[in-house]
Design a protein around this motif. Sequence first.
Motif, PDB file in Angstrom:
ATOM      1  N   LEU A  49      -5.308   2.745  -4.383  1.00 56.34           N
ATOM      2  CA  LEU A  49      -6.155   1.245  -4.695  1.00 56.34           C
ATOM      3  C   LEU A  49      -6.153   0.761  -5.524  1.00 56.34           C
ATOM      4  CD1 LEU A  49      -9.144   3.396  -2.232  1.00 56.34           C
ATOM      5  CD2 LEU A  49      -7.648   1.703  -1.661  1.00 56.34           C
ATOM      6  N   LYS A  50      -5.589   1.236  -6.855  1.00 61.52           N
ATOM      7  CA  LYS A  50      -5.598   0.068  -7.797  1.00 61.52           C
ATOM      8  C   LYS A  50      -6.796   0.862  -8.821  1.00 61.52           C
ATOM      9  CE  LYS A  50      -1.435  -3.306  -7.161  1.00 61.52           C
ATOM     10  NZ  LYS A  50      -1.093  -4.223  -7.707  1.00 61.52           N
ATOM     11  N   LYS A  51      -7.474   1.805  -8.493  1.00 61.78           N
ATOM     12  CA  LYS A  51      -8.422   2.071  -8.615  1.00 61.78           C
ATOM     13  C   LYS A  51      -8.565   1.860 -10.870  1.00 61.78           C
ATOM     14  CE  LYS A  51     -11.500   2.136  -5.150  1.00 61.78           C
ATOM     15  NZ  LYS A  51     -13.219   1.194  -4.925  1.00 61.78           N
ATOM     16  N   VAL A  52      -7.718   2.653 -10.575  1.00 63.64           N
ATOM     17  CA  VAL A  52      -7.069   2.827 -12.200  1.00 63.64           C
ATOM     18  C   VAL A  52      -5.403   2.089 -12.246  1.00 63.64           C
ATOM     19  CG1 VAL A  52      -6.147   5.884 -11.581  1.00 63.64           C
ATOM     20  CG2 VAL A  52      -6.709   5.381 -14.189  1.00 63.64           C
ATOM     21  N   ASP A  53      -4.982   1.566 -13.370  1.00 63.28           N
ATOM     22  CA  ASP A  53      -3.720   1.253 -13.593  1.00 63.28           C
ATOM     23  C   ASP A  53      -3.251   2.023 -14.400  1.00 63.28           C
ATOM     24  OD1 ASP A  53      -2.487  -0.843 -13.381  1.00 63.28           O
ATOM     25  OD2 ASP A  53      -2.958  -1.319 -15.553  1.00 63.28           O
ATOM     26  N   GLY A  54      -1.993   2.653 -13.687  1.00 61.94           N
ATOM     27  CA  GLY A  54      -0.679   2.664 -15.008  1.00 61.94           C
ATOM     28  C   GLY A  54      -0.423   4.206 -14.649  1.00 61.94           C
ATOM     29  N   ILE A  55      -0.860   4.964 -13.462  1.00 59.14           N
ATOM     30  CA  ILE A  55       0.133   5.589 -12.435  1.00 59.14           C
ATOM     31  C   ILE A  55       0.578   5.319 -12.009  1.00 59.14           C
ATOM     32  CG2 ILE A  55       0.072   7.983 -11.270  1.00 59.14           C
ATOM     33  CD1 ILE A  55      -3.152   7.776 -11.615  1.00 59.14           C
ATOM     34  N   SER A  56       2.559   5.739 -12.085  1.00 60.91           N
ATOM     35  CA  SER A  56       2.934   5.260 -10.952  1.00 60.91           C
ATOM     36  C   SER A  56       3.379   6.241 -10.290  1.00 60.91           C
ATOM     37  CB  SER A  56       4.403   5.347 -12.121  1.00 60.91           C
ATOM     38  OG  SER A  56       4.789   6.400 -12.612  1.00 60.91           O
ATOM     39  N   VAL A 106      -6.226  18.154  -1.672  1.00 59.61           N
ATOM     40  CA  VAL A 106      -7.290  17.163  -1.464  1.00 59.61           C
ATOM     41  C   VAL A 106      -7.113  16.617  -2.555  1.00 59.61           C
ATOM     42  CG1 VAL A 106      -9.490  16.580  -1.044  1.00 59.61           C
ATOM     43  CG2 VAL A 106      -8.861  18.122   0.603  1.00 59.61           C
ATOM     44  N   LEU A 107      -7.115  17.255  -3.785  1.00 55.71           N
ATOM     45  CA  LEU A 107      -7.367  16.694  -5.296  1.00 55.71           C
ATOM     46  C   LEU A 107      -6.055  15.672  -5.051  1.00 55.71           C
ATOM     47  CD1 LEU A 107      -8.149  16.891  -7.514  1.00 55.71           C
ATOM     48  CD2 LEU A 107      -6.853  18.413  -8.634  1.00 55.71           C
ATOM     49  N   VAL A 108      -4.484  16.566  -5.297  1.00 55.66           N
ATOM     50  CA  VAL A 108      -3.459  15.517  -4.929  1.00 55.66           C
ATOM     51  C   VAL A 108      -3.659  14.145  -4.794  1.00 55.66           C
ATOM     52  CG1 VAL A 108      -1.250  15.705  -4.563  1.00 55.66           C
ATOM     53  CG2 VAL A 108      -1.983  17.280  -5.791  1.00 55.66           C
ATOM     54  N   LYS A 109      -3.896  13.834  -3.312  1.00 50.85           N
ATOM     55  CA  LYS A 109      -4.099  13.171  -1.859  1.00 50.85           C
ATOM     56  C   LYS A 109      -5.385  12.248  -2.910  1.00 50.85           C
ATOM     57  CE  LYS A 109      -5.998  12.079   2.227  1.00 50.85           C
ATOM     58  NZ  LYS A 109      -6.649  12.621   3.499  1.00 50.85           N
ATOM     59  N   ARG A 110      -6.189  12.390  -2.979  1.00 52.57           N
ATOM     60  CA  ARG A 110      -7.443  11.368  -4.350  1.00 52.57           C
ATOM     61  C   ARG A 110      -6.505  10.920  -5.416  1.00 52.57           C
ATOM     62  NH1 ARG A 110     -11.188   8.370  -4.257  1.00 52.57           N
ATOM     63  NH2 ARG A 110     -12.557   8.439  -6.266  1.00 52.57           N
ATOM     64  N   ILE A 111      -6.113  11.237  -6.078  1.00 50.86           N
ATOM     65  CA  ILE A 111      -5.546  11.440  -7.076  1.00 50.86           C
ATOM     66  C   ILE A 111      -4.282  10.294  -6.544  1.00 50.86           C
ATOM     67  CG2 ILE A 111      -4.327  11.501  -9.594  1.00 50.86           C
ATOM     68  CD1 ILE A 111      -5.002  14.358  -9.703  1.00 50.86           C
ATOM     69  N   PHE A 134     -10.517  12.549 -14.835  1.00 56.74           N
ATOM     70  CA  PHE A 134     -11.786  13.785 -14.864  1.00 56.74           C
ATOM     71  C   PHE A 134     -13.076  13.882 -14.139  1.00 56.74           C
ATOM     72  CE2 PHE A 134      -9.502  15.664 -18.863  1.00 56.74           C
ATOM     73  CZ  PHE A 134      -9.198  16.859 -18.050  1.00 56.74           C
ATOM     74  N   LYS A 135     -13.629  12.269 -14.778  1.00 54.90           N
ATOM     75  CA  LYS A 135     -15.083  11.615 -13.739  1.00 54.90           C
ATOM     76  C   LYS A 135     -15.236  11.431 -12.173  1.00 54.90           C
ATOM     77  CE  LYS A 135     -18.285   8.337 -15.330  1.00 54.90           C
ATOM     78  NZ  LYS A 135     -19.039   8.827 -15.959  1.00 54.90           N
ATOM     79  N   ASN A 136     -13.930  11.185 -11.791  1.00 54.33           N
ATOM     80  CA  ASN A 136     -13.989  10.468 -10.465  1.00 54.33           C
ATOM     81  C   ASN A 136     -13.295  11.458  -9.098  1.00 54.33           C
ATOM     82  OD1 ASN A 136     -15.067   7.958 -10.836  1.00 54.33           O
ATOM     83  ND2 ASN A 136     -13.816   7.925 -12.371  1.00 54.33           N
ATOM     84  N   GLU A 178      -4.634   8.425  -4.000  1.00 52.69           N
ATOM     85  CA  GLU A 178      -5.575   7.734  -3.086  1.00 52.69           C
ATOM     86  C   GLU A 178      -5.782   5.978  -4.595  1.00 52.69           C
ATOM     87  OE1 GLU A 178      -8.714   9.346  -0.935  1.00 52.69           O
ATOM     88  OE2 GLU A 178      -7.179   9.848   0.477  1.00 52.69           O
ATOM     89  N   LEU A 179      -6.106   7.086  -5.432  1.00 56.61           N
ATOM     90  CA  LEU A 179      -6.499   6.377  -5.858  1.00 56.61           C
ATOM     91  C   LEU A 179      -5.345   5.147  -7.189  1.00 56.61           C
ATOM     92  CD1 LEU A 179      -8.852   8.228  -8.485  1.00 56.61           C
ATOM     93  CD2 LEU A 179      -9.678   6.776  -7.286  1.00 56.61           C
ATOM     94  N   ARG A 180      -4.249   5.714  -7.610  1.00 55.27           N
ATOM     95  CA  ARG A 180      -3.496   4.955  -7.562  1.00 55.27           C
ATOM     96  C   ARG A 180      -2.821   3.872  -6.383  1.00 55.27           C
ATOM     97  NH1 ARG A 180       1.730   4.716  -5.992  1.00 55.27           N
ATOM     98  NH2 ARG A 180       1.701   6.008  -4.724  1.00 55.27           N
TER      99      ARG A 180
END
Length: 814
Positions: free
Chosen positions: A280-287, A269-274, A318-320, A276-278
């Motif tokens: 949805l472009k909630k955080v920029d910089g993860i490839s 679930v943790l890997v899936k959540r990270i 860490f926060k999200n 998803e953030l990538r």
Amino acid sequence: MAGTKIQELTLEEVMSDRFGRYSKSIIQERALPDIRDGLKPVQRRILFAMNKDGNTYDKPFRKSAKAVGNVMGNFHPHGDSSIYEALNRMSQDWKVREPLIEMHGNNGSMDGDPPAAMRYTEARLSKIAGEMLRDIDKETVDMVLNFDDTEYEPTVLPAKFPNLLVNGATGISAGYATDIPPHNLGEVIDALLYLLDHPKTDLEHLMQFVKGPDFPTGGILQGIDGIKKAYETGRGRVVVRSKTSIEELRGNKQLIRVSEIPYEVNKAVLVKRIDELRLLKKVDGISEVRDESDRDGLSIAIELKRDVDAQGILNYLFKNTDLQVTYNFNMVAITHKRPEHVGLKTILSAYLEHQQDVITRRTKFDLDKALKRQQIVEGLIKALSILDQVIATIRASKNRKDARDNLVASYDFSETQADAIVALQLYRLTNTDVTALEKEAAQLAKNITGYKEILADPKALNKVLRKELREINKQYRNDRRTEIQAEITPLKISTKVMVPDEDVVVLVSRDGYLKRSGVRSYKASDPEDNGLKDEDYPIFTEKLSTLDHLFMFTNKGNLIYRPVHEITDARWKDTGEHISQTIGLADDEEIIATYAFNTLKAPGEFLIATDDGYIKRTVFKNLLPGRTYKSSAKIFEKLKSDQAKVVNVTYLPQPAKASVLLMSRFGFALRYDLAEVSINGARTIGVKSMNLSEGDSVVDLQLVNDDDTVALITQRGAFKKMPASEISVTSRARKGVLALHALKSKPHEIVDFIKLKDESSPLEVITDRRRLHDILPAEHPMNNRYSNGSFVIDTEVEGIPEMLRNKPTILTLS
């Protein structure tokens, strides 16, 4: 029916009584652990049944279904799934610090995968589980009848190691829940040994040994104050953070490597959540995010793009996400048949008390057994010394009972001794060695003395306990897995991490519409086709970055803040969002000034003037947005009356040498040094700007120098331009001088005035009918202050002028 007794009870009484009984049952006999052995009833029954069945660590594995059936049929009349679930959890080394069950087959995973069915898996007690059950056959604990009164089961296990703290516990019952984290066995035993020597010690000394929880999944635990509070009261809050490192890759790229995650976090679930953030472009910089875990251990790889802030992205994660979680201690256990919040010292003391009781009971059992054996050995020694007479007496007897009675009568043996002699088989007489019996008798005498000393002297008992704890420590101690840090690290997240730096065109309209459009959308459209209503017009159109900040000032003294990336992304042809969708505006409230900044640490100040004759300077940092900026505006100017309005807000990036020029509706102009305007806070009125006669009001404010030119428009449609030097510099709060020629009939009134930037640049007049009229200042002569200028607008056709401004230029984007 005769003899039937019917009770009349209210439903309330019946429900209350039955639920009370049910609650007591699940609190004591299902969901909460006992403070002594740290086990819930189902766990205790599983361990006891498997031990009774010989399903121990030194024997081959057996099908889990056999253990579950055994437990269900003999001790725990509940569903097989709940028993198998409890059996499984005790075997999962990512859930418990010291597994009590060893299992062959799929027993689940950190990804939340379910275990294989019990018919496929095999289980047995682990070696350390044997320590939980050691000496149970020596009457060390109370035994009670099972649910069908056919067998006895223990109320608690001897528990030769402090299982409650070592493996922790979780459970939910009626009105109570428990969350006790796992701890390091070696540390807990060290604390027990210290407490045994220093019964009156305080928590601080115990915490020198038990530093804090030691999760099977490792990680970093932050917040020593939370641990201390939990160990004191049973409740506390700490932060558990993943263990991470940043690796350098080729091509100036980096990779975040996660090697340990917080306790009870689902890895998949943790890997899936990270990911998803990538996406949805909630955080920029993860490839890319990859789970690279294998038999060598956990490993999550978060690959980053080129030249990004790796630490900033990590802080965001860490926060999200569950890369960092809050763990709440809620240490509830059954103590003396009651659920209680317990602290560290209470748990350790209760365990020591239990062990002292177990050792006392075991010693009594061993003493009783040794005394019985001693009597028999003494009888056998005596019998061997008169063996021929004993044999003759037995041969002369009629039967076994007669033989026993004759031995008692003839040689003064006790009945027990006589029974042992009669039961002795003939072949034993050939190799029965008196010296061996005498040696055994001496050993028994020594043991009996030792047992009596333990029972009589608490110090001797504690010595035994200390020795046993040290043995457990020596055999099972292992290194701490969780790192403890005293302080909770604050997470600072840069906007650059969350928002990709993109160029956008931002539009703000007079009526309160705002939007951001991509540069491509703007270029592909006609700039005039901006989606606004016919009567609305843009007051701000700029090319900005998504990382910029927008300050919008209204005529009612409200400041609306928006980070550019939070403004609705719309096509240039669309209207965009209205500010009242999130912040309520008054019906007659308008945005009069908009400024964009690339940082919230900008220098400088704002110059603010109101129509009722007040002025102030406010420094930038006084107008910074608060936490509720999305739903409420910040007051930047306190208005003296409901009718008052702000006429201008000018941003001064650095101290200006210019002078303040104000004009009033009745044609008065006043000019004075900017230094005369004092600096005030946001929620203030300011100082008097101009001495206004009754019915007069300030129309605008401009900063000018002597070589500047100003232009004004009157309500009759006259336009006039004149040098700023026509208005002499005097001092603040005066009436000023006339900037118009006074007429007895239909006098001109100033509607607005402006400082000309360039006489070749057109100006725009906006009328009350929302008509736009262009004026080219170069086509008009320079006037003195006694002139009324020349008529440029037919007010009957176009309406009365309301505003004079620089004509907006069309953005030319490369």
